[in-house]
Design an enzyme around this catalytic site. Structure first.
Site, mmCIF file in Angstrom:
data_model
loop_
_atom_site.group_PDB
_atom_site.id
_atom_site.type_symbol
_atom_site.label_atom_id
_atom_site.label_comp_id
_atom_site.label_asym_id
_atom_site.label_seq_id
_atom_site.Cartn_x
_atom_site.Cartn_y
_atom_site.Cartn_z
ATOM 1 C CE1 TYR A 119 -0.283 -15.250 -6.386
ATOM 2 C CE2 TYR A 119 2.009 -16.286 -6.372
ATOM 3 C CZ TYR A 119 1.125 -15.282 -6.420
ATOM 4 O OH TYR A 119 1.690 -13.950 -6.604
ATOM 5 C CD GLU A 207 -0.574 -12.284 -8.716
ATOM 6 O OE1 GLU A 207 -1.264 -11.365 -8.912
ATOM 7 O OE2 GLU A 207 -0.274 -12.251 -7.445
#
Ligand code: GDP
Ligand code: MN
Length: 397
Positions: A119, A207
């Protein structure tokens, strides 16, 4: 403002970041030819909507055995078929709400072999007023869940804008993600590219979930979510051109055309207020007396009668609105202008729900006279508290 994954990946590519080759499909009849330009052995077919969780989502019109908005297929033909099936259907994910979002674009991408899913995000950290990196070894899943259950697996730090991005920032991330050898170099380079993109394009959020280590041992951005500061769009023409109005709340879109600060909410009381602070206070006091606001709306200081009329029309077009509270403290904004706007709007669209009006300040007597002389069924209120109680009572019965 949000953009689609395929647009975000094109931006990433233009900054040199590693992404898979892919093409977007908007017309079913073009799916086959578009898929044929991509090499296998895996073709990934991805619904393009402004919401995450597509992989775990489902289509309202889904047939038995079908799975979600991200599908791995094994041939050009199969990829084209899946893309055609997705177009025009409604995808529901945990981020779309139960109504879902209609898919107008599908992305077909060369599938990657995955060794690890990580992530990574860049965002504006309001506490430090700096751009912050957030990374975790737990990629591919909900970062909110990781944050709640295993916060120690998330590393976050902000970058000093004076020195900007430095190699040690990238190495810190690489070590936190357990990268080795050449991956560390790739990570340092990629983080620099992302930081450059983020700051040059006035991003609010960038993101990458998941950022993967491929089965070849290389880093690649497998998903991308980007949003931009709306107040900076005047100097980001290329970004503004990526805007997909079909993804936006039609009421918010209409409001933006009239330069109204409007945000749709889930409650039952429509609010028309001047000034962001008073709008927030109005929402708070509605909640205090046991109801929920249907919107935030600041009509601004120098609103014209036309602007007020439009604002009123937007509020009444929301079927959730069971009552309307007009709360104006006239300073720069004059009470008579608001009153004229409200009366004009009601004449045009009618009034099917209770309306409480509280006017105070500049030209208040003129404003009240306009409302009283209009023959409208208006409940007058004296102060904020009185107004909130009256509208909640009118709605809740
Ligand atoms: P999201 O569900 O909206 O976040 O969509 P993602 O783009 O993150 O895709 C969801 C999941 O699909 C990823 O976490 C991967 O596990 C899988 N996936 C997506 N692209 C590929 C790919 O190219 N190869 C493989 N093997 N899996 C993929
Ligand atoms: Mn994702």
């Amino acid at each position: 403002m949000n953009i689609h994954e395929y647009q975000a990946k094109a931006l990433l590519r233009s900054y040199g970041a590693p992404v898979s080759k892919g093409h977007v499909v908007t017309k079913a009849e073009e799916a086959k030819a578009i898929a044929a330009d991509i090499d296998g052995p895996i073709w990934v077919v991805k619904a393009q909507i402004h919401a995450g969780g597509r992989g775990k989502g489902h289509f309202i019109e889904e047939e038995a055995g079908e799975k979600g908005g991200v599908r791995l297929t094994k041939s050009v033909g199969e990829a084209a078929e899946e893309a055609k099936k997705m177009l025009g259907r409604t995808l529901v994910t945990h981020q779309t709400g139960p109504a879902g979002k209609q898919v107008g674009r599908v992305y077909i991408e060369e599938g990657a072999g995955i060794d690890r899913e990580l992530y990574l995000a860049l965002l504006v950290d309001r506490q430090t007023s700096r751009v912050a990196f957030v990374c975790s070894t737990e990629g591919g899943m909900d970062i909110e869940e990781v944050a709640a259950k295993t916060p120690d697996r998330i590393l976050s730090f902000s970058v000093d804008p004076v020195t900007g991005y430095q190699g040690y920032h990238g190495r810190r991330i690489a070590f936190a993600l357990g990268l080795t050898g050449n991956q560390i170099k790739q990570c340092v380079r990629l983080m620099g590219q992302l930081y450059k993109l983020f700051t040059e394009k006035d991003c609010e959020l960038l993101e990458i979930n998941p950022l993967i280590v491929t089965d070849q041992g290389d880093l690649r951005c497998l998903d991308a979510k980007m949003s931009f500061d709306s107040n900076a769009l005047y100097r980001q023409e290329d970004i503004l051109a990526l805007r997909d109005e079909t993804e936006e709340d039609p009421k918010e879109l209409q409001a933006s055309k009239y330069d109204l600060n409007y945000i749709a909410l889930d409650g039952e009381i429509g609010c028309m207020v001047n000034g962001a602070g008073l709008a927030m206070a109005t929402m708070d006091i509605i909640k205090l007396y046991g109801a929920e606001p249907a919107n935030f709306l600041d009509v601004g200081g120098g609103a014209t009668k036309e602007k007020v009329t439009e604002a009123f029309k937007i509020i009444t077009s929301d079927p959730n609105v069971k009552g309307i509270l007009v709360n104006i403290f006239g300073g720069i904004m004059r009470c008579d202008v608001i009153a004229e706007g409200v009366v004009a709007a009601v004449k045009e669209v009618g009034l099917k729900v209770p309306l409480v009006v509280r006017l105070e300040g500049t030209n208040v007597e003129k404003g009240k006279a306009i409302i009283n002389g209009s023959g409208l069924d208006v409940i007058a209120a004296d102060d904020l508290s009185d107004a909130a109680q009256k509208i909640v009572k009118a709605v809740k019965g």
